[in-house]
Design an enzyme around this catalytic site. Structure first.
Site, PDB file in Angstrom:
ATOM      1  N   PHE A 281    -124.668  75.386 -38.750  1.00  0.00           N
ATOM      2  CA  PHE A 281    -124.714  74.022 -39.279  1.00  0.00           C
ATOM      3  C   PHE A 281    -125.685  74.051 -40.452  1.00  0.00           C
ATOM      4  O   PHE A 281    -126.875  74.324 -40.302  1.00  0.00           O
ATOM      5  CB  PHE A 281    -125.210  73.055 -38.189  1.00  0.00           C
ATOM      6  CG  PHE A 281    -125.465  71.654 -38.691  1.00  0.00           C
ATOM      7  CD1 PHE A 281    -124.416  70.752 -38.848  1.00  0.00           C
ATOM      8  CD2 PHE A 281    -126.761  71.227 -38.985  1.00  0.00           C
ATOM      9  CE1 PHE A 281    -124.651  69.462 -39.297  1.00  0.00           C
ATOM     10  CE2 PHE A 281    -127.003  69.941 -39.438  1.00  0.00           C
ATOM     11  CZ  PHE A 281    -125.948  69.058 -39.597  1.00  0.00           C
ATOM     12  N   ASP A 367     -93.258  66.499 -22.764  1.00  0.00           N
ATOM     13  CA  ASP A 367     -94.365  67.380 -23.137  1.00  0.00           C
ATOM     14  C   ASP A 367     -93.918  68.393 -24.191  1.00  0.00           C
ATOM     15  O   ASP A 367     -92.878  68.223 -24.859  1.00  0.00           O
ATOM     16  CB  ASP A 367     -94.939  68.032 -21.870  1.00  0.00           C
ATOM     17  CG  ASP A 367     -96.426  68.301 -21.962  1.00  0.00           C
ATOM     18  OD1 ASP A 367     -96.788  69.306 -22.598  1.00  0.00           O
ATOM     19  OD2 ASP A 367     -97.229  67.501 -21.432  1.00  0.00           O
ATOM     20  N   LYS A 477     -99.628  62.050 -25.991  1.00  0.00           N
ATOM     21  CA  LYS A 477    -100.599  62.985 -25.385  1.00  0.00           C
ATOM     22  C   LYS A 477    -101.074  63.891 -26.514  1.00  0.00           C
ATOM     23  O   LYS A 477    -100.281  64.636 -27.088  1.00  0.00           O
ATOM     24  CB  LYS A 477     -99.907  63.785 -24.289  1.00  0.00           C
ATOM     25  CG  LYS A 477    -100.780  64.838 -23.620  1.00  0.00           C
ATOM     26  CD  LYS A 477    -100.031  65.451 -22.444  1.00  0.00           C
ATOM     27  CE  LYS A 477    -100.748  66.653 -21.861  1.00  0.00           C
ATOM     28  NZ  LYS A 477     -99.929  67.298 -20.815  1.00  0.00           N
ATOM     29  N   ASP A 479    -102.973  66.879 -27.719  1.00  0.00           N
ATOM     30  CA  ASP A 479    -103.486  68.123 -27.133  1.00  0.00           C
ATOM     31  C   ASP A 479    -104.259  68.956 -28.166  1.00  0.00           C
ATOM     32  O   ASP A 479    -104.114  68.754 -29.389  1.00  0.00           O
ATOM     33  CB  ASP A 479    -102.298  68.923 -26.575  1.00  0.00           C
ATOM     34  CG  ASP A 479    -102.662  69.709 -25.333  1.00  0.00           C
ATOM     35  OD1 ASP A 479    -103.855  69.974 -25.138  1.00  0.00           O
ATOM     36  OD2 ASP A 479    -101.746  70.065 -24.561  1.00  0.00           O
ATOM     37  N   GLY A 530    -105.930  70.917 -20.747  1.00  0.00           N
ATOM     38  CA  GLY A 530    -106.532  70.164 -19.654  1.00  0.00           C
ATOM     39  C   GLY A 530    -107.728  69.399 -20.189  1.00  0.00           C
ATOM     40  O   GLY A 530    -107.636  68.656 -21.165  1.00  0.00           O
ATOM     41  N   ASP A 535    -114.811  63.940 -23.596  1.00  0.00           N
ATOM     42  CA  ASP A 535    -116.120  63.467 -24.026  1.00  0.00           C
ATOM     43  C   ASP A 535    -116.033  62.019 -24.489  1.00  0.00           C
ATOM     44  O   ASP A 535    -114.947  61.480 -24.711  1.00  0.00           O
ATOM     45  CB  ASP A 535    -116.678  64.366 -25.141  1.00  0.00           C
ATOM     46  CG  ASP A 535    -115.753  64.448 -26.347  1.00  0.00           C
ATOM     47  OD1 ASP A 535    -115.592  63.413 -27.030  1.00  0.00           O
ATOM     48  OD2 ASP A 535    -115.190  65.527 -26.613  1.00  0.00           O
ATOM     49  N   ASP A 549    -105.869  71.047 -16.398  1.00  0.00           N
ATOM     50  CA  ASP A 549    -104.537  71.593 -16.142  1.00  0.00           C
ATOM     51  C   ASP A 549    -104.385  71.965 -14.672  1.00  0.00           C
ATOM     52  O   ASP A 549    -103.284  72.223 -14.200  1.00  0.00           O
ATOM     53  CB  ASP A 549    -104.289  72.843 -17.001  1.00  0.00           C
ATOM     54  CG  ASP A 549    -103.740  72.474 -18.373  1.00  0.00           C
ATOM     55  OD1 ASP A 549    -103.367  71.305 -18.567  1.00  0.00           O
ATOM     56  OD2 ASP A 549    -103.700  73.356 -19.254  1.00  0.00           O
ATOM     57  N   GLU A 615     -89.747  62.411   0.911  1.00  0.00           N
ATOM     58  CA  GLU A 615     -90.813  62.548  -0.096  1.00  0.00           C
ATOM     59  C   GLU A 615     -90.687  61.452  -1.159  1.00  0.00           C
ATOM     60  O   GLU A 615     -91.695  60.898  -1.619  1.00  0.00           O
ATOM     61  CB  GLU A 615     -90.748  63.934  -0.737  1.00  0.00           C
ATOM     62  CG  GLU A 615     -91.244  65.038   0.183  1.00  0.00           C
ATOM     63  CD  GLU A 615     -91.002  66.430  -0.375  1.00  0.00           C
ATOM     64  OE1 GLU A 615     -91.860  67.293  -0.164  1.00  0.00           O
ATOM     65  OE2 GLU A 615     -89.937  66.675  -0.992  1.00  0.00           O
TER      66      GLU A 615
HETATM   67  C1  GLA Z   1    -101.822  72.248 -22.465  1.00  0.00           C
HETATM   68  C2  GLA Z   1    -101.903  70.977 -21.656  1.00  0.00           C
HETATM   69  C3  GLA Z   1    -100.770  70.916 -20.672  1.00  0.00           C
HETATM   70  C4  GLA Z   1     -99.455  71.017 -21.412  1.00  0.00           C
HETATM   71  C5  GLA Z   1     -99.423  72.277 -22.248  1.00  0.00           C
HETATM   72  C6  GLA Z   1     -98.209  72.332 -23.131  1.00  0.00           C
HETATM   73  O1  GLA Z   1    -102.102  73.365 -21.679  1.00  0.00           O
HETATM   74  O2  GLA Z   1    -103.137  70.875 -21.021  1.00  0.00           O
HETATM   75  O3  GLA Z   1    -100.831  69.734 -19.927  1.00  0.00           O
HETATM   76  O4  GLA Z   1     -99.292  69.880 -22.214  1.00  0.00           O
HETATM   77  O5  GLA Z   1    -100.557  72.369 -23.082  1.00  0.00           O
HETATM   78  O6  GLA Z   1     -98.186  73.454 -23.914  1.00  0.00           O
END
Ligand code: GLA
Length: 774
Positions: A281, A367, A477, A479, A530, A535, A549, A615
């Site tokens: 830094f 996903d 989502k 990532d 995951g 944070d 994950d 289920e």
């Molecule tokens: C990461 C995420 C998972 C999934 C994969 C897809 O590992 O944490 O939940 O979305 O990527 O590649």
């Protein structure tokens, strides 16, 4: 007034509902720390002590007086280079090559309402809390470097925030090589450092380490807050427990490199400091410019860790998270990742959606694998164009079909990354972080885009907004699946490469700010393999983050336990997945997977079409329980009744509504044993004199689940017996057949709730408590 200045004693006093913080303008205009702790309504400057100590230098103005030393005083913001050899907050490289800054009080300003930081997340004021700001300006008179120390007070949550603005009022540029956000000083040593370490698929494990004379550091240099350490730490009295004792929590509102350091000095005083990690830094501040540090939010509890967590939970839920989804019920979702991985098309997804819709699930999330040439994790990242060939439809057609099944539609992005095998990389190889002439370090076969560049940020914004406007996408989502290496930006001069780590995070925040502002109807969920970027900085843009994950219900007990210290349950992304679990191979009952996932945002991550009718019925019931208890789980007080690291054999937690009229109790047994012990569990947070009706799901001794909201098993010592119903184990466990449904709050908290005996590993019990007599 939460913030006052006592002119005569040169004393700043900050009050929250239960805490006091005092700062003194000391000899030679030094800024000294006096106190932070339980509320005290008087002047504490008698605490300041001086003594002639060998080898501890004295400020020049002290002349022949050797009793006042910056090496032994408690300070508000320590600096390097002027005779304080403990942890420094500020290290400045001056134009002449010297490394020194000597800060003295110059002026101050007290403001109504909490300050906001530009370009960085910060706690905001809001209607429900009383806030105020204190700004103390200090100056180094040799270089004319000015430093504004910001203090924000949030009275109701016992929170004090800190941030620092460093302004170059001199004629020559300076370079910051360390610029921390907060410093906490204590006159004694009696602390443990509680921090949350981990790895991919096992994040935020609890560790409690005594603080001693050797410096401790909790940190990330990975470019993200990381799986390995978390930017939330606690200093707890060595005797502090969940329900008693003093503790201080510090949450850093930042998603990049950080460092929290603590040490006991030579005379037994404790110094803690936290901020951006100083590794690589170097930030130039030219004359007239300023650098702003991220914010740190601190809280103190004299009533143990539970109260400290409640303070942070409320703060983050109400005054950090923003947008419409912080207050409304978020959909129960089903994500196709563990159901299909990369092997899906519209038909498969719609089948999952249709089956899910019948069980009360409200959103399908598509996903990884829907874009570019992405068929595995070797290619396609960066090409955010729908692969209609793979899907067999357009995105619009897919979302229409999912909507027709009664579900909303969400989508996965990993916007900050690029695969070398992608059109984007072929076109713009210089758009990723890499050092010329040096082979790149690959991680999951991907590289990190250079978010310090405006063109890259625009590309990401445009790609995402094109998808959002092309179809009815109501969730993203977000990532981020690798750590950053080869930190070098093609657009920065070689003298400014030390800014890249920080400018990257500023770039990320800029994109998130633009997208969340322009698409307020879209729910964002953070993710980083995951929970690698879990944070408070990310939470200011998105109200939930995929916690891990690892979806195994038993591992999750530890992961979610650790996460709960600094983060509200409403932020914890948690799903029921298939068995044997894909991360551990463990088989746990569906009921237990449901109970554990309900301590979070709740959803599913499996192919419903592969489940039995029984289920499916059970899932339907789980979704109902979750929806019925949504407010309780998401806004109630969370109590960690046991610690999953202890050997009592089960983990229990409880939610209690703020008016104490409702509660949800969850218990998960780790393993079953022959000739088992009895277990009586003390509940918390209820009203002593009130009567609570207890209903719940119990298990019979075949290990199958009876979803009966009117049954309770084998509890004694209650106020009232009721013949209504009870679920009893016959063979081989013999349980008392008395069914008890109503309990006195004081009895539940002081004498306890008798737990049923599990039959088989990983059994769980869940009880809903409703006050029926006040
Ligand atoms: C990461 C995420 C998972 C999934 C994969 C897809 O590992 O944490 O939940 O979305 O990527 O590649």
């Amino acid at each position: 007034m939460a913030v006052t200045f006592n002119e005569e004693d040169k004393l700043f006093i900050l009050h929250t509902n239960h805490t006091t913080y005092q700062i003194k303008i000391g000899p030679f205009q030094t800024l000294l720390h006096l106190y932070y702790g339980k509320k005290v309504d008087c002047n504490l400057d008698y605490l300041m002590q001086t003594m002639d100590r060998s080898h501890c230098g004295n400020p020049n103005e002290a002349g022949t007086d050797r009793t006042f030393s910056m090496d032994t005083q408690l300070q508000e913001y320590s600096t390097f280079g002027m005779g304080d050899y403990r942890i420094s907050c500020l290290e400045v490289l001056n134009k002449d090559g010297s490394c020194a800054a000597d800060l003295r009080y110059k002026s101050h300003n007290i403001k109504i309402s909490k300050y906001q930081l530009e370009h960085l997340p910060s706690v905001y004021a809001g209607d429900s809390v009383t806030t105020q700001t204190l700004i103390i300006t200090c100056i180094d008179s040799v270089t004319n470097l000015e430093v504004d120390l910001y203090y924000g007070v949030v009275e109701e949550y016992d929170v004090i925030t800190r941030a620092v603005k460093i302004r170059n009022m001199g004629m020559k540029p300076i370079e910051l090589i360390k610029a921390f956000s907060t410093c906490l000083e204590f006159p004694s040593t009696h602390f443990d450092l509680i921090h949350f370490y981990g790895k991919h698929a096992m994040e935020r494990e609890f560790e409690r380490t005594p603080v001693g004379h050797a410096k401790l550091s909790v940190e990330s240099m990975r470019g993200l807050s990381s799986h390995q350490h978390n930017p939330f730490v606690i200093l707890a009295d060595q005797a502090a427990t969940e329900t008693s004792g003093e503790c201080y929590g510090v949450s850093f509102l930042y998603s990049g490199n950080f460092q929290a350091q603590v040490e006991v000095d030579q005379i037994g005083q404790t110094r803690f400091a936290m901020g951006i990690h100083p590794a690589f830094f170097r930030y130039e501040v030219k004359p007239g410019e300023e650098f702003v540090t991220p914010e740190a939010a601190m809280s103190y509890s004299s009533e143990g860790l539970q109260k400290l967590s409640h303070n942070f939970h409320k703060l983050i839920r109400n005054n950090v998270c923003s947008g419409k989804f912080k207050d409304i019920r978020r959909p129960v979702l089903i994500n196709n990742w563990e159901a299909t991985y990369f092997d899906f098309n519209t038909e498969k997804l719609v089948q999952i959606a249709k089956a899910a819709g019948q069980l009360g699930i409200e959103m399908l999330v598509m996903d990884d694998g829907w874009f570019g040439t992405r068929k595995d994790d070797y290619s396609g990242l960066g090409d955010w164009v729908v692969n209609t060939k793979k899907l067999g439809t357009t995105l619009k057609e897919l979302t229409d079909q999912v909507n027709a099944a009664g579900l909303k539609f969400g989508i996965w992005f990993e916007p900050e990354m690029v695969n070398e095998d992608s059109d984007l990389y072929r076109k713009h190889p210089d758009w990723c972080l890499q050092i010329p002439g040096r082979p790149v370090t690959r991680c999951r076969y991907q590289l990190v885009l250079d978010l310090t560049r405006g063109d890259v940020r625009n590309y990401i914004y445009d790609s995402i907004s094109a998808i959002l406007t092309s179809a009815r996408v109501e969730y993203i989502k977000w990532d981020f699946n690798r750590s950053i290496a080869e930190v070098w930006s093609a657009l920065k001069e070689k003298t400014h490469q030390g800014q890249v780590f920080h400018d990257y995070i500023l770039g990320l925040y800029e994109i998130l700010d633009r997208l969340t502002t322009d698409f307020p109807e879209v729910l964002f969920e953070g993710c980083s393999s995951g929970g690698g970027r879990f944070d408070t900085g990310m939470l200011s843009f998105m109200p939930q983050i995929w916690c891990s994950d690892n979806t195994d219900a038993i591992d999750r007990l530890k992961i979610q336990y650790g996460t709960s210290f600094g983060y509200p349950i409403s932020a914890v992304g948690s799903h029921v997945s298939a068995v044997p679990n894909h991360q551990t191979g463990r088989t746990t009952p569906l009921s237990t997977r449901g109970v554990v996932a309900m301590a979070g945002t709740f959803g599913y991550e499996l192919d419903i079409n592969r489940l039995t009718e029984a289920e499916k019925e059970e899932i339907k019931e789980q979704v109902k329980i979750y929806k019925r208890n949504y407010d309780l789980i998401n806004t109630g007080d969370y109590y960690r009744l046991t610690n999953p690291y202890e050997t009592i054999g089960y983990t229990a937690w409880q939610f209690v509504s703020s008016d104490k009229t409702r509660s949800l109790l969850s218990v998960v047994y780790h393993q079953s044993h022959g000739n088992p012990d009895f277990h009586t569990l003390l509940l918390r947070g209820l009203k002593e004199g009130s009567i609570y009706r207890v209903t719940g799901t119990v298990q019979n001794n075949n290990g199958t689940v009876q979803n009966d909201n009117e049954t309770v098993q084998n509890n004694k010592g209650a106020v009232q017996n009721d013949n209504e119903t009870a679920q009893n184990n016959k063979e081989p466990i013999q349980n008392d057949k008395t069914a008890i449904q109503e309990y006195n709050g004081a009895a539940l908290m002081n004498a306890g709730f008798v737990l049923p005996t599990p039959w088989g590993d990983y059994q769980s019990f869940q009880y809903e408590l409703t006050m029926c007599l006040e």
